[in-house]
Scaffold this motif. Sequence first.
Motif, PDB file in Angstrom:
ATOM      1  N   HIS A 108      62.640 -29.431  51.194  1.00  0.00           N
ATOM      2  CA  HIS A 108      61.292 -28.982  51.537  1.00  0.00           C
ATOM      3  C   HIS A 108      60.654 -28.315  50.322  1.00  0.00           C
ATOM      4  O   HIS A 108      61.229 -28.259  49.252  1.00  0.00           O
ATOM      5  CB  HIS A 108      61.344 -28.002  52.720  1.00  0.00           C
ATOM      6  N   PHE A 109      59.451 -27.788  50.538  1.00  0.00           N
ATOM      7  CA  PHE A 109      58.782 -26.964  49.531  1.00  0.00           C
ATOM      8  C   PHE A 109      58.083 -25.831  50.256  1.00  0.00           C
ATOM      9  O   PHE A 109      57.968 -25.833  51.487  1.00  0.00           O
ATOM     10  CB  PHE A 109      57.809 -27.787  48.672  1.00  0.00           C
ATOM     11  N   HIS A 110      57.672 -24.827  49.479  1.00  0.00           N
ATOM     12  CA  HIS A 110      57.023 -23.642  50.038  1.00  0.00           C
ATOM     13  C   HIS A 110      55.677 -23.425  49.357  1.00  0.00           C
ATOM     14  O   HIS A 110      55.448 -23.908  48.249  1.00  0.00           O
ATOM     15  CB  HIS A 110      57.875 -22.386  49.791  1.00  0.00           C
ATOM     16  N   ASN A 111      54.831 -22.623  50.002  1.00  0.00           N
ATOM     17  CA  ASN A 111      53.568 -22.231  49.372  1.00  0.00           C
ATOM     18  C   ASN A 111      53.729 -20.884  48.670  1.00  0.00           C
ATOM     19  O   ASN A 111      52.766 -20.186  48.415  1.00  0.00           O
ATOM     20  CB  ASN A 111      52.423 -22.204  50.392  1.00  0.00           C
ATOM     21  N   PHE A 112      54.975 -20.529  48.351  1.00  0.00           N
ATOM     22  CA  PHE A 112      55.297 -19.314  47.602  1.00  0.00           C
ATOM     23  C   PHE A 112      56.451 -19.631  46.651  1.00  0.00           C
ATOM     24  O   PHE A 112      57.177 -20.598  46.846  1.00  0.00           O
ATOM     25  CB  PHE A 112      55.680 -18.164  48.543  1.00  0.00           C
ATOM     26  N   SER A 113      56.600 -18.817  45.634  1.00  0.00           N
ATOM     27  CA  SER A 113      57.736 -18.950  44.721  1.00  0.00           C
ATOM     28  C   SER A 113      58.940 -18.241  45.323  1.00  0.00           C
ATOM     29  O   SER A 113      58.789 -17.279  46.083  1.00  0.00           O
ATOM     30  CB  SER A 113      57.398 -18.323  43.367  1.00  0.00           C
ATOM     31  N   SER A 114      60.128 -18.709  44.965  1.00  0.00           N
ATOM     32  CA  SER A 114      61.340 -18.067  45.459  1.00  0.00           C
ATOM     33  C   SER A 114      62.383 -18.029  44.353  1.00  0.00           C
ATOM     34  O   SER A 114      62.360 -18.835  43.424  1.00  0.00           O
ATOM     35  CB  SER A 114      61.884 -18.792  46.690  1.00  0.00           C
ATOM     36  N   THR A 115      63.288 -17.078  44.486  1.00  0.00           N
ATOM     37  CA  THR A 115      64.394 -16.927  43.550  1.00  0.00           C
ATOM     38  C   THR A 115      65.687 -17.108  44.323  1.00  0.00           C
ATOM     39  O   THR A 115      65.831 -16.580  45.426  1.00  0.00           O
ATOM     40  CB  THR A 115      64.355 -15.533  42.891  1.00  0.00           C
ATOM     41  N   HIS A 116      66.598 -17.852  43.754  1.00  0.00           N
ATOM     42  CA  HIS A 116      67.906 -18.081  44.365  1.00  0.00           C
ATOM     43  C   HIS A 116      68.969 -17.601  43.389  1.00  0.00           C
ATOM     44  O   HIS A 116      69.000 -18.055  42.246  1.00  0.00           O
ATOM     45  CB  HIS A 116      68.112 -19.570  44.669  1.00  0.00           C
ATOM     46  N   ILE A 117      69.802 -16.697  43.845  1.00  0.00           N
ATOM     47  CA  ILE A 117      70.883 -16.177  43.017  1.00  0.00           C
ATOM     48  C   ILE A 117      72.176 -16.816  43.513  1.00  0.00           C
ATOM     49  O   ILE A 117      72.639 -16.508  44.617  1.00  0.00           O
ATOM     50  CB  ILE A 117      70.957 -14.643  43.104  1.00  0.00           C
ATOM     51  N   LEU A 118      72.706 -17.727  42.729  1.00  0.00           N
ATOM     52  CA  LEU A 118      73.942 -18.404  43.087  1.00  0.00           C
ATOM     53  C   LEU A 118      75.107 -17.477  42.762  1.00  0.00           C
ATOM     54  O   LEU A 118      75.360 -17.161  41.598  1.00  0.00           O
ATOM     55  CB  LEU A 118      74.068 -19.732  42.337  1.00  0.00           C
ATOM     56  N   LEU A 119      75.784 -17.008  43.811  1.00  0.00           N
ATOM     57  CA  LEU A 119      76.877 -16.048  43.665  1.00  0.00           C
ATOM     58  C   LEU A 119      78.242 -16.707  43.552  1.00  0.00           C
ATOM     59  O   LEU A 119      79.155 -16.161  42.926  1.00  0.00           O
ATOM     60  CB  LEU A 119      76.903 -15.096  44.870  1.00  0.00           C
ATOM     61  N   HIS A 120      78.374 -17.860  44.203  1.00  0.00           N
ATOM     62  CA  HIS A 120      79.690 -18.497  44.284  1.00  0.00           C
ATOM     63  C   HIS A 120      79.495 -20.008  44.369  1.00  0.00           C
ATOM     64  O   HIS A 120      78.604 -20.486  45.067  1.00  0.00           O
ATOM     65  CB  HIS A 120      80.417 -17.990  45.541  1.00  0.00           C
ATOM     66  N   GLY A 121      80.326 -20.743  43.637  1.00  0.00           N
ATOM     67  CA  GLY A 121      80.327 -22.194  43.760  1.00  0.00           C
ATOM     68  C   GLY A 121      79.533 -22.908  42.701  1.00  0.00           C
ATOM     69  O   GLY A 121      79.113 -22.342  41.688  1.00  0.00           O
ATOM     70  N   LYS A 122      79.321 -24.195  42.963  1.00  0.00           N
ATOM     71  CA  LYS A 122      78.576 -25.073  42.061  1.00  0.00           C
ATOM     72  C   LYS A 122      77.681 -25.951  42.916  1.00  0.00           C
ATOM     73  O   LYS A 122      78.123 -26.475  43.942  1.00  0.00           O
ATOM     74  CB  LYS A 122      79.546 -25.931  41.247  1.00  0.00           C
ATOM     75  N   ILE A 123      76.424 -26.099  42.512  1.00  0.00           N
ATOM     76  CA  ILE A 123      75.474 -26.912  43.260  1.00  0.00           C
ATOM     77  C   ILE A 123      74.728 -27.856  42.315  1.00  0.00           C
ATOM     78  O   ILE A 123      74.626 -27.604  41.120  1.00  0.00           O
ATOM     79  CB  ILE A 123      74.453 -26.057  44.055  1.00  0.00           C
ATOM     80  N   GLU A 124      74.233 -28.932  42.910  1.00  0.00           N
ATOM     81  CA  GLU A 124      73.319 -29.831  42.210  1.00  0.00           C
ATOM     82  C   GLU A 124      71.932 -29.540  42.745  1.00  0.00           C
ATOM     83  O   GLU A 124      71.705 -29.618  43.958  1.00  0.00           O
ATOM     84  CB  GLU A 124      73.692 -31.288  42.463  1.00  0.00           C
ATOM     85  N   VAL A 125      71.023 -29.180  41.854  1.00  0.00           N
ATOM     86  CA  VAL A 125      69.649 -28.851  42.237  1.00  0.00           C
ATOM     87  C   VAL A 125      68.742 -30.007  41.838  1.00  0.00           C
ATOM     88  O   VAL A 125      68.708 -30.402  40.675  1.00  0.00           O
ATOM     89  CB  VAL A 125      69.173 -27.553  41.544  1.00  0.00           C
ATOM     90  N   THR A 126      68.032 -30.545  42.819  1.00  0.00           N
ATOM     91  CA  THR A 126      67.046 -31.593  42.562  1.00  0.00           C
ATOM     92  C   THR A 126      65.681 -31.020  42.908  1.00  0.00           C
ATOM     93  O   THR A 126      65.496 -30.462  43.985  1.00  0.00           O
ATOM     94  CB  THR A 126      67.327 -32.844  43.421  1.00  0.00           C
ATOM     95  N   GLU A 127      64.753 -31.141  41.969  1.00  0.00           N
ATOM     96  CA  GLU A 127      63.396 -30.635  42.180  1.00  0.00           C
ATOM     97  C   GLU A 127      62.386 -31.714  41.831  1.00  0.00           C
ATOM     98  O   GLU A 127      62.595 -32.481  40.893  1.00  0.00           O
ATOM     99  CB  GLU A 127      63.117 -29.423  41.286  1.00  0.00           C
ATOM    100  N   GLU A 128      61.309 -31.753  42.628  1.00  0.00           N
ATOM    101  CA  GLU A 128      60.204 -32.669  42.332  1.00  0.00           C
ATOM    102  C   GLU A 128      58.909 -31.881  42.311  1.00  0.00           C
ATOM    103  O   GLU A 128      58.573 -31.201  43.290  1.00  0.00           O
ATOM    104  CB  GLU A 128      60.105 -33.791  43.361  1.00  0.00           C
ATOM    105  N   ASN A 129      58.200 -31.979  41.201  1.00  0.00           N
ATOM    106  CA  ASN A 129      56.882 -31.367  41.092  1.00  0.00           C
ATOM    107  C   ASN A 129      55.908 -32.234  41.887  1.00  0.00           C
ATOM    108  O   ASN A 129      55.699 -33.403  41.550  1.00  0.00           O
ATOM    109  CB  ASN A 129      56.463 -31.273  39.616  1.00  0.00           C
ATOM    110  N   LEU A 130      55.348 -31.686  42.940  1.00  0.00           N
ATOM    111  CA  LEU A 130      54.479 -32.472  43.825  1.00  0.00           C
ATOM    112  C   LEU A 130      53.134 -32.789  43.188  1.00  0.00           C
ATOM    113  O   LEU A 130      52.429 -33.674  43.661  1.00  0.00           O
ATOM    114  CB  LEU A 130      54.293 -31.737  45.151  1.00  0.00           C
TER     115      LEU A 130
END
Length: 121
Positions: free
Chosen positions: A40-62
């Motif tokens: 999804h996307f939001h009408n606000f900015s957000s911060t994500h603090i990855l504390l544990h693990g490994k993730i693949e982040v996919t982002e699309e500029n709309l």
Amino acid sequence: MNIKFEKQVEDNRGKIFFFSYGDKKFNIVETKQGFARGGHFHNFSSTHILLHGKIEVTEENLNNGVEQIKKISAPSIINVDKNIAHLFLAIDDSVFIEIFDGEYQAIDHPKYRKIVEELAS
């Protein structure tokens, strides 16, 4: 002002704990390996603090359709601008804190949301 626990939800992907501190909201999000969050996307900015693990982040500029994919290991900070569709795929079991201002609102991005739902079923 005190931190307020709002609620907890759980499904086969993991748990999410919802908190607030005045106008600030923060969620602690657990995601099991092989599952995804977002889509999804939001009408606000957000911060994500990855504390544990490994993730693949996919982002699309709309605005321009540019997509980027990156692998991120904990500890790390991921800033997501408003109107950027995002998908977090857990490569390992992971935990992150999501921080934003105001009320939570997400608009599904069908291309990414389909992935979240397929992996969850």
